[in-house]
Scaffold this motif. Structure first.
Motif, mmCIF file in Angstrom:
data_model
loop_
_atom_site.group_PDB
_atom_site.id
_atom_site.type_symbol
_atom_site.label_atom_id
_atom_site.label_comp_id
_atom_site.label_asym_id
_atom_site.label_seq_id
_atom_site.Cartn_x
_atom_site.Cartn_y
_atom_site.Cartn_z
ATOM 1 N N ARG A 166 -4.237 -9.609 2.856
ATOM 2 C CA ARG A 166 -3.426 -8.386 2.936
ATOM 3 C C ARG A 166 -2.027 -8.699 2.406
ATOM 4 N NH1 ARG A 166 -5.771 -7.251 8.814
ATOM 5 N NH2 ARG A 166 -7.675 -6.193 8.159
ATOM 6 N N PHE A 167 -1.628 -7.958 1.401
ATOM 7 C CA PHE A 167 -0.299 -8.193 0.831
ATOM 8 C C PHE A 167 0.757 -7.465 1.651
ATOM 9 C CE2 PHE A 167 -2.888 -9.395 -2.759
ATOM 10 C CZ PHE A 167 -2.176 -10.466 -3.279
ATOM 11 N N GLU A 168 1.842 -8.181 1.853
ATOM 12 C CA GLU A 168 2.985 -7.576 2.544
ATOM 13 C C GLU A 168 4.116 -7.282 1.558
ATOM 14 O OE1 GLU A 168 2.488 -9.624 6.925
ATOM 15 O OE2 GLU A 168 3.945 -10.459 5.548
ATOM 16 N N THR B 247 -4.575 -16.129 11.759
ATOM 17 C CA THR B 247 -4.039 -15.528 10.545
ATOM 18 C C THR B 247 -2.924 -16.409 10.005
ATOM 19 O OG1 THR B 247 -4.470 -13.330 11.455
ATOM 20 C CG2 THR B 247 -2.986 -13.458 9.571
ATOM 21 N N THR C 23 -0.888 -12.197 3.896
ATOM 22 C CA THR C 23 -1.539 -12.866 5.032
ATOM 23 C C THR C 23 -3.012 -13.028 4.712
ATOM 24 O OG1 THR C 23 -2.031 -10.776 6.134
ATOM 25 C CG2 THR C 23 0.058 -11.845 6.705
ATOM 26 N N SER D 84 -4.459 -14.227 17.215
ATOM 27 C CA SER D 84 -4.633 -13.075 18.104
ATOM 28 C C SER D 84 -6.108 -12.730 17.979
ATOM 29 C CB SER D 84 -3.747 -11.912 17.689
ATOM 30 O OG SER D 84 -4.027 -11.528 16.372
ATOM 31 N N TRP E 133 -0.714 -17.605 13.203
ATOM 32 C CA TRP E 133 -0.807 -17.195 14.606
ATOM 33 C C TRP E 133 -2.258 -16.872 14.966
ATOM 34 C CZ3 TRP E 133 1.555 -14.343 10.779
ATOM 35 C CH2 TRP E 133 0.928 -13.147 10.397
ATOM 36 N N ARG F 62 -12.653 -11.261 -0.191
ATOM 37 C CA ARG F 62 -13.560 -10.701 0.821
ATOM 38 C C ARG F 62 -15.009 -10.901 0.406
ATOM 39 N NH1 ARG F 62 -13.641 -6.502 4.976
ATOM 40 N NH2 ARG F 62 -11.403 -6.336 4.929
ATOM 41 N N TYR G 3 -6.742 2.548 -2.645
ATOM 42 C CA TYR G 3 -6.503 1.709 -1.463
ATOM 43 C C TYR G 3 -7.007 2.386 -0.186
ATOM 44 C CZ TYR G 3 -3.845 -1.760 -3.967
ATOM 45 O OH TYR G 3 -3.492 -2.769 -4.812
ATOM 46 N N LYS H 4 -5.405 -6.283 -6.199
ATOM 47 C CA LYS H 4 -6.589 -5.647 -5.612
ATOM 48 C C LYS H 4 -7.834 -6.495 -5.861
ATOM 49 C CE LYS H 4 -8.073 -1.100 -4.508
ATOM 50 N NZ LYS H 4 -9.370 -1.537 -4.079
ATOM 51 N N GLN I 7 1.706 1.365 -2.747
ATOM 52 C CA GLN I 7 0.720 1.420 -3.845
ATOM 53 C C GLN I 7 0.231 2.861 -4.052
ATOM 54 O OE1 GLN I 7 0.565 -1.530 -5.502
ATOM 55 N NE2 GLN I 7 1.994 -1.919 -3.842
ATOM 56 N N ASP J 20 -8.559 -0.949 6.598
ATOM 57 C CA ASP J 20 -9.702 -1.157 7.494
ATOM 58 C C ASP J 20 -9.256 -1.876 8.752
ATOM 59 O OD1 ASP J 20 -9.085 -3.553 6.435
ATOM 60 O OD2 ASP J 20 -11.086 -4.024 5.671
ATOM 61 N N PHE J 21 -8.017 -1.617 9.154
ATOM 62 C CA PHE J 21 -7.560 -2.210 10.416
ATOM 63 C C PHE J 21 -6.704 -1.158 11.129
ATOM 64 C CE2 PHE J 21 -3.307 -2.761 8.698
ATOM 65 C CZ PHE J 21 -3.547 -2.925 7.340
ATOM 66 N N LYS K 4 2.839 -10.862 15.970
ATOM 67 C CA LYS K 4 2.788 -11.203 14.551
ATOM 68 C C LYS K 4 1.701 -10.414 13.832
ATOM 69 C CE LYS K 4 4.601 -15.912 14.978
ATOM 70 N NZ LYS K 4 4.323 -17.349 14.816
ATOM 71 N N ALA K 5 0.574 -10.241 14.529
ATOM 72 C CA ALA K 5 -0.519 -9.458 13.930
ATOM 73 C C ALA K 5 -0.075 -8.011 13.722
ATOM 74 C CB ALA K 5 -1.756 -9.506 14.830
ATOM 75 N N TRP L 173 3.065 -1.790 2.424
ATOM 76 C CA TRP L 173 2.740 -2.151 1.035
ATOM 77 C C TRP L 173 1.657 -1.223 0.479
ATOM 78 C CZ3 TRP L 173 -1.628 -4.199 -1.480
ATOM 79 C CH2 TRP L 173 -1.395 -4.652 -2.774
ATOM 80 N N LEU M 90 3.495 -4.326 8.015
ATOM 81 C CA LEU M 90 4.021 -4.700 6.690
ATOM 82 C C LEU M 90 2.985 -4.418 5.601
ATOM 83 C CD1 LEU M 90 5.884 -8.072 7.418
ATOM 84 C CD2 LEU M 90 6.912 -5.914 6.690
ATOM 85 N N HIS M 91 1.759 -4.758 5.893
ATOM 86 C CA HIS M 91 0.698 -4.533 4.914
ATOM 87 C C HIS M 91 0.489 -3.032 4.679
ATOM 88 C CE1 HIS M 91 -2.799 -5.024 2.527
ATOM 89 N NE2 HIS M 91 -3.574 -4.405 3.396
ATOM 90 N N GLN N 212 3.037 -6.993 13.397
ATOM 91 C CA GLN N 212 4.038 -7.005 12.319
ATOM 92 C C GLN N 212 3.350 -7.090 10.954
ATOM 93 O OE1 GLN N 212 6.056 -10.689 11.583
ATOM 94 N NE2 GLN N 212 8.059 -9.656 11.375
ATOM 95 N N ALA N 213 2.352 -7.993 10.842
ATOM 96 C CA ALA N 213 1.656 -8.167 9.558
ATOM 97 C C ALA N 213 0.930 -6.885 9.164
ATOM 98 C CB ALA N 213 0.673 -9.325 9.652
ATOM 99 N N ARG O 245 0.259 -16.686 7.081
ATOM 100 C CA ARG O 245 1.114 -15.933 6.148
ATOM 101 C C ARG O 245 1.631 -16.897 5.084
ATOM 102 N NH1 ARG O 245 5.178 -13.064 9.365
ATOM 103 N NH2 ARG O 245 3.937 -11.173 9.183
#
Lengths: 176, 351
Positions: A101-103, A166, A115, A162, A160, A93, B93, A86, B85, B96-97, B70-71, B81, B77-78, B73-74, A168
């Motif tokens: 952002r953690f995956e 971004t 990412t 968009s 990538w 930021r 947490y 965190k 948490q 913001d997207f 990909k965005a 996660w 995935l985020h 997917q990311a 990874r």
């Protein structure tokens, strides 16, 4: 023959203190393009002198040094992994390095995947298959190494576009 | 069909058909169409994976469409996660997207945090109340225990002689009456003995009342050691004591009182000054056979005490340090000078 005494050994002192007072008119921030102008001209010179592979290796090494310095300054007293992640997100930021952002954060098997959006080094660059975020790889490795005491390998496994670019990254413990 | 139309038709099928078409034979030599064909094919696979929740497959395409995938997917995935948490208890947490989804997620986390905080507060309060209740119960138990001890202590004091610890007159009467009946039911002999210390008044006059008390305690200690469990000793006042005994045969009863007499005679009392003074007692003993026909009530007990008292008198007149014993018999009837007139015809004293 290289002298033992070094002129540029890094410490936070070399960055300077009280920058807002040191630049009362311009402030402590600058434009991304100025940062990149410095970085990419340095890349250019290093590559032209030493070749691409060595230049990338030097940037990676500098990134590790920066990541460790970042850890010492912002994360030194953290023991909980979740707090570390965190803090990394918040500080990246806050400092304008990027939006992390953690995956995946598998602390048992020591696998981290994240990412970085709006990356300071590469956002806005063309979407190519070129592997250019070596400094970022080193930076993340420096943080993970400093926190765990292990030797991580961090790779940019995808990137990538968009709108913004971004990237990874995946960090794993290096094979012994 | 013109080649351009063939290509466009192929692309349309790649986008709309349920099953992707093979490359048209007419366009096999067109590498540009092959690139588009492969790209669409891969896009279909990725979108199918996403639609079934599979986010783990690598996306090996580049370009704007692939970037958007990909965005997405990311982000998913985020988000996964982030949820992990939150599930782990970290409610700091926020997302913001992903627009409205982020708002809903953040709202859910806030609500969860709030609900869990309220639950924790309730749990804390419940724990506090439970502890208070446990303390209250503990205090109450302590009070009850003290009360029971106090009650037991009061009961003991109400039933026992303070100096010697033997039963007082009233308690002895209650006990003896009950034991009279029990002996009859169980087919046992029973007996009542009255005894006192010989020449106790001169003893008191010579050694003082405190040593007199010592002598009383000494004699009752010997009596307690002599009688069996279940037998009882009472103090009638002064140096006069009474025993109630149960035994299997007449001889055994006499043996007990005789043993007590001897025990006192051979155990001098040690005065407060350390002087050893010999004591003797005299006993009057009345023995009741199990088949003696008489209601075992308070009047009968009074009669027994009276007979035992007379026997004690005879023991005294006989020279002290003696046991005078009598046994009741059905054949001779009751022979008593006073009281219980209606029972006289049933029993008598056997000399």
């Amino acid at each position: 023959m290289m002298s033992n005494s070094r002129k540029y050994a890094f410490s936070w002192d070399t960055v300077g203190a009280e920058l807002s007072q040191a630049r009362p008119g311009l402030g402590e921030s600058t434009k991304v393009e100025v940062y990149r102008l410095f970085q990419f001209t340095l890349r250019d010179v290093l590559e032209s002198h030493y070749g691409t592979q060595v230049a990338d290796g030097l940037f990676l090494e500098a990134g590790v040094l920066a990541g460790k310095a970042f850890f010492e300054r912002y994360c030194k007293d953290i023991s909980e992994p979740s707090v570390l992640l965190k803090t990394i997100q918040d500080q990246f930021r806050e400092l304008g390095i990027g939006i992390v952002r953690f995956e995946k954060a598998d602390t048992e098997n020591m696998v981290f995947q994240l990412t970085v959006d709006e990356d300071l080094d590469c956002s806005g660059l063309p979407d190519t298959a070129d592997h250019i975020c070596v400094y970022d790889e080193g930076f993340i490795k420096g943080i993970l190494d400093a926190y765990t005491g292990l030797d991580f390998t961090v790779r940019e496994i995808d990137c990538w576009c968009s709108g913004a670019r971004t990237c990874r990254f995946k960090g794993t413990v290096s094979a012994q | 069909m013109p080649l351009l139309k063939v290509c466009l038709e192929h692309i349309r099928k790649m986008l709309f058909d349920a099953k992707p078409p093979d490359m048209p034979p007419e366009a096999q030599d067109m590498p540009e169409l092959r690139v588009v064909h492969d790209y669409c094919f891969e896009l279909r696979r990725i979108l199918r994976d996403f639609s079934t929740g599979n986010l783990s497959e690598d996306i090996c395409l580049r370009g704007s469409l692939a970037g958007s995938l990909k965005a997405l997917q990311a982000n998913l995935l985020h988000l996964t996660w982030q949820i992990q948490q939150v599930a782990g208890g970290d409610f700091t947490y926020r997302v913001d997207f992903m627009g409205e989804f982020s708002d809903a997620f953040n709202s859910m986390v806030v609500q969860l945090d709030s609900a869990l905080s309220a639950l924790r507060r309730s749990e804390d309060e419940l724990l506090r109340l439970t502890e208070a209740l446990q303390q209250e119960i503990e205090l109450k138990n302590q009070a009850m225990s003290a009360l029971r001890q106090s009650e037991a202590s009061f009961k003991y004091e109400a039933e026992h002689d303070a100096l010697t610890g033997v039963l007082n007159r009233r308690a002895f009467y209650e006990y003896a009456e009950a034991m009279l009946n029990r002996a009859q039911l169980s087919g046992q002999y029973c007996g009542l003995a009255i005894f006192d210390i010989d020449s106790f008044k001169p003893f008191n006059d010579t050694f003082g009342h405190l040593n007199g008390d010592l002598a009383l305690s000494h004699v009752t200690s010997l009596a307690k050691a002599t009688v069996r469990t279940g037998d009882s000793i009472g103090r009638f006042g002064g140096d006069e004591f009474v025993l109630f005994l149960s035994f299997s045969e007449e001889k055994a009863g006499k043996s007990i009182v005789e043993r007590l007499r001897k025990a006192v005679a051979f155990s001098p009392v040690v005065t407060m000054e350390g002087e050893r003074i010999a004591l003797t007692i005299s006993l009057g003993f009345i023995c009741v056979p199990p088949d003696f026909q008489q209601a075992r009530d308070a009047d009968f007990l009074e009669e027994l005490i009276h007979f035992a008292d007379e026997a004690l008198y005879r023991a005294k007149r006989g020279g002290r340090n003696k046991v005078s014993m009598r046994t009741l018999s059905n054949k001779q009837g009751m022979a008593k000078k006073s009281g219980a007139a209606g029972k006289k015809e049933k029993g008598a004293i056997a000399q």
